[in-house]
Design a protein around this motif. Structure first.
Motif, short mmCIF file in Angstrom:
data_model
loop_
_atom_site.label_atom_id
_atom_site.label_comp_id
_atom_site.label_asym_id
_atom_site.label_seq_id
_atom_site.Cartn_x
_atom_site.Cartn_y
_atom_site.Cartn_z
N ASP A 31 0.68 -1.17 -0.05
CA ASP A 31 -0.01 -0.07 -0.01
C ASP A 31 0.86 1.35 0.11
OD1 ASP A 31 -1.97 1.54 2.20
OD2 ASP A 31 -2.54 1.51 0.40
N ASN A 32 1.93 1.28 0.66
CA ASN A 32 2.71 2.30 0.71
C ASN A 32 3.46 3.01 -0.51
OD1 ASN A 32 4.97 0.71 0.89
ND2 ASN A 32 5.72 1.72 2.69
N SER A 38 -0.37 7.74 -10.73
CA SER A 38 -1.53 7.38 -9.78
C SER A 38 -2.25 8.81 -9.24
CB SER A 38 -1.14 6.85 -8.54
OG SER A 38 -0.22 7.58 -7.63
N LEU A 40 -3.05 9.55 -6.33
CA LEU A 40 -2.30 10.20 -5.19
C LEU A 40 -1.23 11.12 -5.69
CD1 LEU A 40 -2.00 10.33 -2.14
CD2 LEU A 40 -0.88 8.20 -2.21
N HIS A 199 -0.93 5.64 6.21
CA HIS A 199 -0.79 4.93 5.07
C HIS A 199 -1.33 5.62 3.81
CE1 HIS A 199 -4.95 3.92 5.78
NE2 HIS A 199 -4.75 3.33 7.11
N ASN A 200 -1.08 5.22 2.54
CA ASN A 200 -1.54 5.80 1.39
C ASN A 200 -3.05 5.99 1.32
OD1 ASN A 200 1.04 6.02 0.41
ND2 ASN A 200 0.69 4.54 -1.29
N SER A 201 -3.87 4.94 1.67
CA SER A 201 -5.27 5.38 1.51
C SER A 201 -5.64 6.47 2.42
CB SER A 201 -5.95 3.71 1.81
OG SER A 201 -5.44 3.53 3.09
N GLY A 202 -5.06 6.34 3.68
CA GLY A 202 -5.50 7.55 4.40
C GLY A 202 -4.99 9.07 4.04
N LEU A 204 -4.66 9.65 0.79
CA LEU A 204 -5.59 9.89 -0.51
C LEU A 204 -6.80 10.32 -0.15
CD1 LEU A 204 -6.10 9.95 -3.48
CD2 LEU A 204 -6.86 7.29 -3.09
N GLU A 205 -7.35 9.69 1.02
CA GLU A 205 -8.91 10.29 1.59
C GLU A 205 -8.84 11.52 2.17
OE1 GLU A 205 -12.09 8.87 4.91
OE2 GLU A 205 -10.30 7.63 4.38
N SER A 208 -8.47 14.26 -0.81
CA SER A 208 -9.59 14.33 -1.59
C SER A 208 -10.84 14.68 -0.94
CB SER A 208 -9.90 12.67 -2.11
OG SER A 208 -8.91 12.13 -2.49
#
Length: 219
Positions: A31-32, A38, A40, A199-202, A204-205, A208
């Motif tokens: 994930d990182n 992308s 991100l 982490h990446n998903s956090g 990105l969220e 965004s």
């Protein structure tokens, strides 16, 4: 002889395991890792892009800003701009004349020397009305990032201390270089709230969710 052979075998296993650990640190499937093209990567770039809209009352261009200090004629009187707060002393009804030459910082942090209004107008026309910069969130530095060269198997670590360094880091992403952020990192929202990201998903969220929530400076 057996003892020497044993040491060699252990050494080879240890070296191989270290290489495997390096690969795992920023393996593209983890994930990182941040792919070059992308969403991100694009959002991170837009967070750290140079926002030049804070001095639009003088230069009419949101994709660059004039380097401080510099001189103006305001209603025929000399006015020195030493800090950003000085722009608050200017009004849209003032007659403002820039005293050239000046140096401007572009959206990508490159600098240009401007000698007259004609040259400045060229840069004004290059600016978009709706710029890409995300003004509602900022990175808190220092931030540590890692790169892994897929060809040479070389792992490097870099410390980023400013938006300009982050912009350059993201802009130089290469398909042969895997890039990752060393979490946790912290972000500062426009309301003063600090957000810690793991982490990446956090990340990105977080970006965004506020990408269009505010428009601090643009006219």
């Amino acid at each position: 002889m057996k003892k020497i052979l044993y040491i060699l075998i252990v050494g080879i296993i240890f070296f191989s395991s270290c290489q495997e650990e390096e690969r795992e640190i920023i393996d593209p499937n983890i994930d990182n890792t941040i792919p070059k093209d992308s969403q991100l990567a694009k959002l991170m770039r837009n967070v750290v892009i140079h926002d030049g809209s804070f001095d639009d009352i003088v230069d009419s261009g949101n994709c660059y800003s004039i380097n401080l200090p510099y001189s103006l004629l305001v209603n025929g009187e000399e006015f020195i701009v030493n800090e950003i707060n000085d722009y608050q002393k200017l009004s849209n009804t003032d007659i403002i004349e820039i005293q050239y030459p000046i140096v401007i910082t572009m959206f990508d942090y490159s600098e240009e020397i401007i000698s007259n209004d004609t040259e400045l107008k060229i840069y004004i026309e290059q600016c978009q009305i709706d710029d890409e910069d995300i003004e509602c969130i900022d990175f808190l530095y220092p931030i540590q990032a890692s790169t892994f060269n897929n060809r040479s198997n070389e792992l490097n670590s870099i410390v980023l201390n400013h938006d300009s360094e982050m912009y350059l880091f993201i802009s130089k992403m290469d398909n042969n270089i895997s890039v990752s952020m060393n979490y946790p990192i912290s972000l500062l929202l426009h309301n003063g709230q600090r957000v810690d990201i793991q982490h990446n998903s956090g990340l990105l969220e977080a970006i965004s969710s506020v990408a269009s929530a505010c428009d601090e400076n643009d006219k």
